[in-house]
Design an enzyme around this catalytic site. Sequence first.
Site, PDB file in Angstrom:
ATOM      1  CB  VAL A  16     -47.851  22.764  17.607  1.00 30.78           C
ATOM      2  CG1 VAL A  16     -48.589  22.076  16.468  1.00 30.78           C
ATOM      3  CG2 VAL A  16     -46.357  22.759  17.344  1.00 30.78           C
ATOM      4  CG  ASP A  35     -54.250  22.587  26.987  1.00 30.99           C
ATOM      5  OD1 ASP A  35     -53.462  22.709  26.041  1.00 30.99           O
ATOM      6  OD2 ASP A  35     -53.882  22.261  28.150  1.00 30.99           O
ATOM      7  CB  THR A 129     -42.474  15.422  16.934  1.00 32.34           C
ATOM      8  OG1 THR A 129     -42.663  16.678  16.268  1.00 32.34           O
ATOM      9  CG2 THR A 129     -41.267  14.710  16.365  1.00 32.34           C
ATOM     10  CD  GLU A 166     -41.619  27.331  20.340  1.00 32.51           C
ATOM     11  OE1 GLU A 166     -40.944  28.072  21.058  1.00 32.51           O
ATOM     12  OE2 GLU A 166     -41.940  26.170  20.671  1.00 32.51           O
ATOM     13  CE1 TYR A 261     -21.164  14.182  -3.167  1.00 31.73           C
ATOM     14  CE2 TYR A 261     -21.944  16.441  -3.325  1.00 31.73           C
ATOM     15  CZ  TYR A 261     -21.070  15.447  -3.714  1.00 31.73           C
ATOM     16  OH  TYR A 261     -20.107  15.720  -4.636  1.00 31.73           O
ATOM     17  CG  PHE A 266     -21.034   1.267   0.512  1.00 35.21           C
ATOM     18  CD1 PHE A 266     -21.205   0.775   1.797  1.00 35.21           C
ATOM     19  CD2 PHE A 266     -19.846   0.982  -0.154  1.00 35.21           C
ATOM     20  CE1 PHE A 266     -20.221   0.024   2.421  1.00 35.21           C
ATOM     21  CE2 PHE A 266     -18.861   0.223   0.455  1.00 35.21           C
ATOM     22  CZ  PHE A 266     -19.040  -0.251   1.736  1.00 35.21           C
ATOM     23  CB  CYS A 272     -12.057  15.251  -3.482  1.00 34.36           C
ATOM     24  SG  CYS A 272     -11.215  15.571  -5.033  1.00 34.36           S
TER      25      CYS A 272
HETATM   26  N1  LIG Z   1     -42.942  23.977  19.304  1.00 34.09           N
HETATM   27  C1  LIG Z   1     -42.580  23.824  18.060  1.00 34.09           C
HETATM   28  O1  LIG Z   1     -41.967  24.694  17.433  1.00 34.09           O
HETATM   29  C2  LIG Z   1     -42.946  22.575  17.324  1.00 34.09           C
HETATM   30  C3  LIG Z   1     -42.843  22.531  15.933  1.00 34.09           C
HETATM   31  C4  LIG Z   1     -43.236  21.359  15.250  1.00 34.09           C
HETATM   32  C5  LIG Z   1     -43.682  20.266  15.982  1.00 34.09           C
HETATM   33  N2  LIG Z   1     -43.745  20.327  17.348  1.00 34.09           N
HETATM   34  C6  LIG Z   1     -44.268  19.178  18.057  1.00 34.09           C
HETATM   35  O2  LIG Z   1     -45.648  19.451  18.326  1.00 34.09           O
HETATM   36  C7  LIG Z   1     -46.027  18.896  19.576  1.00 34.09           C
HETATM   37  C8  LIG Z   1     -46.549  20.002  20.491  1.00 34.09           C
HETATM   38  O3  LIG Z   1     -45.493  20.912  20.736  1.00 34.09           O
HETATM   39  P1  LIG Z   1     -45.761  22.263  21.545  1.00 34.09           P
HETATM   40  O4  LIG Z   1     -44.452  22.989  21.569  1.00 34.09           O
HETATM   41  O5  LIG Z   1     -46.957  22.944  21.008  1.00 34.09           O
HETATM   42  O6  LIG Z   1     -46.084  21.655  23.002  1.00 34.09           O
HETATM   43  P2  LIG Z   1     -46.621  22.451  24.281  1.00 34.09           P
HETATM   44  O7  LIG Z   1     -46.032  21.768  25.457  1.00 34.09           O
HETATM   45  O8  LIG Z   1     -46.434  23.913  24.104  1.00 34.09           O
HETATM   46  O9  LIG Z   1     -48.188  22.183  24.250  1.00 34.09           O
HETATM   47  C9  LIG Z   1     -48.764  20.966  24.568  1.00 34.09           C
HETATM   48  C10 LIG Z   1     -50.140  21.244  25.154  1.00 34.09           C
HETATM   49  O10 LIG Z   1     -50.842  20.017  25.289  1.00 34.09           O
HETATM   50  C11 LIG Z   1     -51.627  20.121  26.470  1.00 34.09           C
HETATM   51  N3  LIG Z   1     -52.050  18.771  26.885  1.00 34.09           N
HETATM   52  C12 LIG Z   1     -51.330  17.818  27.512  1.00 34.09           C
HETATM   53  N4  LIG Z   1     -52.079  16.715  27.723  1.00 34.09           N
HETATM   54  C13 LIG Z   1     -53.295  16.975  27.202  1.00 34.09           C
HETATM   55  C14 LIG Z   1     -54.500  16.242  27.117  1.00 34.09           C
HETATM   56  N5  LIG Z   1     -54.606  15.008  27.595  1.00 34.09           N
HETATM   57  N6  LIG Z   1     -55.558  16.816  26.509  1.00 34.09           N
HETATM   58  C15 LIG Z   1     -55.468  18.067  26.020  1.00 34.09           C
HETATM   59  N7  LIG Z   1     -54.365  18.810  26.077  1.00 34.09           N
HETATM   60  C16 LIG Z   1     -53.290  18.281  26.677  1.00 34.09           C
HETATM   61  C17 LIG Z   1     -50.730  20.842  27.437  1.00 34.09           C
HETATM   62  O11 LIG Z   1     -51.459  21.396  28.527  1.00 34.09           O
HETATM   63  C18 LIG Z   1     -50.111  21.897  26.530  1.00 34.09           C
HETATM   64  O12 LIG Z   1     -50.886  23.077  26.523  1.00 34.09           O
HETATM   65  C19 LIG Z   1     -44.789  18.185  20.119  1.00 34.09           C
HETATM   66  O13 LIG Z   1     -44.829  16.845  19.713  1.00 34.09           O
HETATM   67  C20 LIG Z   1     -43.640  18.896  19.406  1.00 34.09           C
HETATM   68  O14 LIG Z   1     -42.500  18.059  19.292  1.00 34.09           O
HETATM   69  C21 LIG Z   1     -43.405  21.457  18.025  1.00 34.09           C
END
Ligand SMILES: NC(=O)c1ccc[n+]([C@@H]2O[C@H](COP(=O)([O-])OP(=O)(O)OC[C@H]3O[C@@H](n4cnc5c(N)ncnc54)[C@H](O)[C@@H]3O)[C@@H](O)[C@H]2O)c1
Length: 447
Positions: A16, A35, A129, A166, A261, A266, A272
């Site tokens: 993301v 990161d 999320t 993704e 729907y 309730f 149906c």
């Molecule tokens: N992957 C998807 O398709 C998708 C879609 C919508 C929402 N989300 C949500 O978005 C969020 C991220 O998902 P993702 O798939 O990109 O996760 P990911 O695991 O690919 O990436 C998370 C990143 O955060 C970094 N990180 C961890 N702790 C950190 C810190 N203290 N400081 C800086 N960076 C740090 C990690 O090294 C990693 O690179 C999640 O909550 C996920 O549920 C994901």
Amino acid sequence: MRGGLVNVTLFGLGYVGTVTATCLAARGHRVVGVDTDPGKVAAVNAGRPPVIEPGLDELLAEVVGSGALRATESVRDSMQSSDLSLVCVGTPSAANGSTDLVQVSRVSSEIGAALAATKRPHTVVIRSTVPPGTVDAVIVPLLEAGSGRTVGTDLHVAMCPEFLREGSSVTDFFGPPFLIIGGSTAAAAAVRELFGFLDCSVHVVETRSAESVKYACNAFHALKVSFANELSRLYRMLDVDARQVMDVFVQDRQLNISPAYLRPGFAFGGSCLPKDLRSLLYLARMNSVDLPVLEASLASNEMLIREVADRILLAVDESGGHNRRVAMLGLSFKHNTDDLRESPNVALAEILIGKGLDVRIHDPVVNPAQLSGANLRYVQARLPHLHKVLHDDAADALDGAHVAVVSSASRDVVDAAVAAKPPVVLDFNGRLGTPIETLDGYEGVGW
Ligand SMILES: NC(=O)c1ccc[n+]([C@@H]2O[C@H](COP(=O)([O-])OP(=O)(O)OC[C@H]3O[C@@H](n4cnc5c(N)ncnc54)[C@H](O)[C@@H]3O)[C@@H](O)[C@H]2O)c1
């Protein structure tokens, strides 16, 4: 939406975060990605995405080359001239299924500490999320403790869930279904400015709702996949091509792929839905196919009726149990019909009468003298004394009632309930209007 340049610090260069950082930079914002993984930071700074996504390579190389995007491991460095933090770190499942908030908590503390060193106004936007309530109960306290600021003045916080998928994330990023923002007007204004280039509807809602929408979306997507696959497992046994069935099924934009729907309320009923679900489940049993999702739909429906009956009994008991009168306003399975077959309201009345409550019923459409055939037989079998408990007038049914259960949205019914002001008003409808919703004893069945 149109917005100006925003200096963004983006936390978490995963799927993301990398896409978001790249696309925001491509739309004119200045983005610093943070990161903890030095490999990801180095990859971004070298113009290489740390994740594989169609269209990302060229775009990322371009924005890193132009200086619009850079990456760092240092939070303090990233926050030097930042207006807004975007939190995109992971929120994985813990072993027990709960959401692991370690990454989100750590980033919140780090942003707070970095803000303590500056006086610049700042907005923190949560893109990860997170379960309902996390922003208010976990993130805001950490930000306030770290920064010494109070949310609402020079620090604003918004929840803005991400909807990209993704495999098509760059396209999804630029064409989301909508932009959901949870938070104050000031926080929402900052998010609107950030995403000013998007051509989609914007919904500003309560923070808890913004957190919850994301889970609703993903749960619904999972349910849709299971629904189509369950049907196909049965239809295959019946020599039916499920692809053809579903191709036609999705053409119905009025009832199938539509808001129909999907309003909380309730239980379902009528002549149906329960019958045809049972029929499918029977065919499945005859063909040794398990359909747990469809089975669960019937079970969940019955559970709701029992839960509501328990709530009403509890409300009567909690008031001392002396006044056991319950007014049910609406008896048929839905508004504007007199069909009582498999009405969940009939099932509820049956339980409540069986538990010794003094149930009085009014339905503006149901006239016992006009009931006939299967409809009459159904209600006679379940509520043999219907004529004794049915009242022509809503006010009569409500007279002295401790609880009013309102499923009919008829004007007379709503006006009578507002005038009677029963101590407990249970709304099954959800569209009864402000006068009833502002009564002291008002409760929604699921809200
Ligand atoms: N992957 C998807 O398709 C998708 C879609 C919508 C929402 N989300 C949500 O978005 C969020 C991220 O998902 P993702 O798939 O990109 O996760 P990911 O695991 O690919 O990436 C998370 C990143 O955060 C970094 N990180 C961890 N702790 C950190 C810190 N203290 N400081 C800086 N960076 C740090 C990690 O090294 C990693 O690179 C999640 O909550 C996920 O549920 C994901």
